[in-house]
Write a protein that holds these residues in place. Structure first.
Motif, PDB file in Angstrom:
ATOM      1  N   PRO A  71     -11.829  41.118  19.308  1.00 46.89           N
ATOM      2  CA  PRO A  71     -12.694  42.267  19.594  1.00 46.89           C
ATOM      3  C   PRO A  71     -11.891  43.557  19.465  1.00 46.89           C
ATOM      4  CG  PRO A  71     -12.035  41.194  21.636  1.00 46.89           C
ATOM      5  CD  PRO A  71     -11.537  40.323  20.521  1.00 46.89           C
ATOM      6  N   ASP A  72     -12.575  44.656  19.290  1.00 51.89           N
ATOM      7  CA  ASP A  72     -11.894  45.939  19.062  1.00 51.89           C
ATOM      8  C   ASP A  72     -10.938  46.309  20.187  1.00 51.89           C
ATOM      9  OD1 ASP A  72     -13.056  46.308  16.609  1.00 51.89           O
ATOM     10  OD2 ASP A  72     -14.680  47.592  17.344  1.00 51.89           O
ATOM     11  N   TYR A  73     -11.297  45.992  21.426  1.00 48.59           N
ATOM     12  CA  TYR A  73     -10.459  46.448  22.535  1.00 48.59           C
ATOM     13  C   TYR A  73      -9.114  45.722  22.598  1.00 48.59           C
ATOM     14  CZ  TYR A  73     -11.413  42.455  25.714  1.00 48.59           C
ATOM     15  OH  TYR A  73     -11.480  41.216  26.313  1.00 48.59           O
ATOM     16  N   LYS A  75      -7.394  45.110  19.710  1.00 52.42           N
ATOM     17  CA  LYS A  75      -6.715  45.403  18.448  1.00 52.42           C
ATOM     18  C   LYS A  75      -5.734  46.568  18.567  1.00 52.42           C
ATOM     19  CE  LYS A  75     -10.490  43.738  15.495  1.00 52.42           C
ATOM     20  NZ  LYS A  75     -11.507  44.134  14.478  1.00 52.42           N
ATOM     21  N   GLN A  76      -5.175  46.776  19.733  1.00 49.11           N
ATOM     22  CA  GLN A  76      -4.196  47.840  19.918  1.00 49.11           C
ATOM     23  C   GLN A  76      -3.093  47.299  20.826  1.00 49.11           C
ATOM     24  OE1 GLN A  76      -4.443  48.877  23.336  1.00 49.11           O
ATOM     25  NE2 GLN A  76      -6.009  47.305  23.374  1.00 49.11           N
ATOM     26  N   ASP A 101      -2.868  39.296  17.676  1.00 47.99           N
ATOM     27  CA  ASP A 101      -3.209  38.122  16.870  1.00 47.99           C
ATOM     28  C   ASP A 101      -1.948  37.364  16.447  1.00 47.99           C
ATOM     29  OD1 ASP A 101      -2.432  40.182  15.212  1.00 47.99           O
ATOM     30  OD2 ASP A 101      -3.902  39.748  13.645  1.00 47.99           O
ATOM     31  N   GLN A 136     -12.072  32.681  16.884  1.00 49.76           N
ATOM     32  CA  GLN A 136     -12.670  33.953  17.314  1.00 49.76           C
ATOM     33  C   GLN A 136     -12.435  34.123  18.807  1.00 49.76           C
ATOM     34  OE1 GLN A 136     -16.780  34.882  16.163  1.00 49.76           O
ATOM     35  NE2 GLN A 136     -17.142  35.685  18.221  1.00 49.76           N
TER      36      GLN A 136
END
Length: 205
Positions: A71-73, A75-76, A101, A136
């Protein structure tokens, strides 16, 4: 005349005090910036003490990972903490030392190795791969309720073209607060996921 001189001295005194205060504020700001920079903490999800890849049995089941979807949250680099049922806090001082990841891949690889499964992260001859994995992640987070949640879905496609999709959710309690303790429990959540993936992958050979 004396009043003028006194007023002038008072004005000079005020200006000098203002300059001193400004200098102190700038110094404090610079010290704060330097302190915040040196206070950054970096964390690894995978353990550097995991068994060596050379310990992998030659007849291990080979599982090629296609991709990990986050999820986007996640990816940092900032570690994330769920502060309520609707709110997240993304830390600016506690950071992943590698993209999440990659950390998940390394952790899965080490854990699957103990299950007799070799996680392959690059393309190989199809004859050398038994199954293909797509993972996922929906949530992977420490919560205000004192636990770690790892949830999502994995799809294992077998070499015979059959495939299965499995939803998962692991909720593990945190005995101690803090990011270091959270990451230890996150590793355990990955171990549980790896055990389930290995079991599914070995159903068809």
């Amino acid at each position: 005349m004396n009043n003028f001189i006194n007023d002038r001295y008072a004005l000079v005194s005020i200006v000098n005090r203002a300059k001193l205060i400004l200098a102190l504020l700038v110094s404090t700001s610079l010290i704060g910036c330097a302190s915040s920079g040196s206070a950054l903490q970096y964390y690894l999800l995978h353990s550097t003490t995991s068994p060596s890849a050379t310990q992998q049995a030659p007849n291990s089941h080979r599982l090629l990972i296609n991709k990990i979807i986050l999820p986007d949250y996640l990816k940092q680099r900032g570690l994330v903490y769920q502060t309520s049922s609707t709110s997240l806090h993304i830390s600016t001082g506690h950071l992943w030392a590698e993209p999440l990841d990659e950390g998940i891949t390394q952790s899965l690889k080490a854990s699957l190795r103990t299950q007799g499964v070799m996680l392959v992260t690059h393309n190989m001859n199809a004859k050398e791969v038994n199954d293909y994995l797509t993972l996922q992640i929906d949530d992977f987070i420490a919560t205000w309720q004192g636990d770690i949640i790892l949830s999502g879905q994995y799809i294992v496609k077998h070499i015979d073209e059959s495939q299965s999709a499995t939803d998962f959710e692991y909720t593990l309690p945190l005995a101690v607060d803090g990011f270091p303790a959270s990451i230890e429990v996150m590793r355990e959540a990955i171990n549980r996921l790896a055990a389930d993936i290995a079991s599914e992958a070995k159903k068809v050979k």
